[in-house]
Design an enzyme around this catalytic site. Structure first.
Site, PDB file in Angstrom:
ATOM      1  N   ALA A 249      42.576   9.151  22.044  1.00  0.00           N
ATOM      2  CA  ALA A 249      41.958   7.859  21.731  1.00  0.00           C
ATOM      3  C   ALA A 249      41.023   7.418  22.844  1.00  0.00           C
ATOM      4  O   ALA A 249      39.802   7.486  22.714  1.00  0.00           O
ATOM      5  CB  ALA A 249      43.040   6.808  21.478  1.00  0.00           C
ATOM      6  N   CYS A 250      41.583   6.984  23.950  1.00  0.00           N
ATOM      7  CA  CYS A 250      40.778   6.362  25.000  1.00  0.00           C
ATOM      8  C   CYS A 250      39.926   7.346  25.793  1.00  0.00           C
ATOM      9  O   CYS A 250      39.003   6.934  26.502  1.00  0.00           O
ATOM     10  CB  CYS A 250      41.676   5.546  25.919  1.00  0.00           C
ATOM     11  N   LEU A 251      40.209   8.648  25.670  1.00  0.00           N
ATOM     12  CA  LEU A 251      39.283   9.651  26.188  1.00  0.00           C
ATOM     13  C   LEU A 251      38.288  10.055  25.107  1.00  0.00           C
ATOM     14  O   LEU A 251      37.079  10.133  25.356  1.00  0.00           O
ATOM     15  CB  LEU A 251      40.030  10.893  26.684  1.00  0.00           C
TER      16      LEU A 251
END
Length: 202
Positions: free
Chosen positions: A124-126
């Site tokens: 997700a956040c990568l």
């Protein structure tokens, strides 16, 4: 034997201290505790090594967290905050950091087009800011042994998706060697060696 003269550190196609920036997203206690794709202790050791190297080579660093103000989540882990006491922690509510105006402004202010990207979680956040960065013309290098997902399958699938989109997987040791490049860089050689062999010898 004498090494060849250094290439232009700004236009070099490899990572250099003059053409790259480090992005650190969501290394908070909750996210670290939910990583299941690698040993969490190793994860923290590796992201600390990445951060120490970025400081050694004087890379611009953009640090972001999520839901600290909005939801009361704990901020960035102390191991990183201790290394970055003066770095502003850009807090967001968006899962995709690229959709946060303050984050994007800070990233663009670095003036760098090569982004060494680290984040929790991989899936997700990568993934999301990396895909957006690639679309906007940045080169993205994801430090695969300093990021983690909620499962090995989630982590691996995210890395495959990012590679297919054009992101470049690197290890933290590869990052270290690419930035150092030549032992004649005496201003960083000793500290580079200390970080490398201290962590690898753990």
């Amino acid at each position: 034997m004498t090494s060849e003269p250094m290439r232009d550190p700004i236009t070099d196609h490899l990572l250099t201290p003059r053409n790259s920036a480090l992005i650190i997203i969501d290394y908070q206690p909750l996210q670290v505790s939910s990583v299941a794709s690698m040993d969490r202790r190793d994860l923290v050791i590796n992201i600390v090594a990445v951060t120490r190297l970025a400081k050694l080579f004087q890379l611009p660093i953009v640090l972001s967290s999520v839901n600290v103000k909005a939801k009361g989540e704990e901020p960035t882990i102390h191991q990183l905050r201790d290394l970055l006491p003066d770095a502003p922690e850009l807090d967001r509510t968006s899962i995709n950091a690229w959709e946060d105006q303050e984050f994007l402004q800070a990233l663009k202010a670095t003036g760098r087009k090569k982004l060494i990207m680290t984040a929790l979680w991989t899936e997700a956040c990568l993934t999301f800011p990396t895909l957006d960065a690639l679309k906007d013309g940045y080169d993205v290098y994801m430090v695969v042994d300093a990021v983690g997902g909620t499962s090995r399958q989630a982590h691996d699938a995210a890395l495959r998706r990012l590679e297919q989109a054009g992101a470049k997987p690197i290890s933290w040791v590869q990052m270290a060697c690419e930035l150092q490049r030549d032992w004649q860089r005496g201003e960083t050689a000793a500290a580079f060696g200390d970080i490398l062999f201290e962590v690898e010898g753990r």
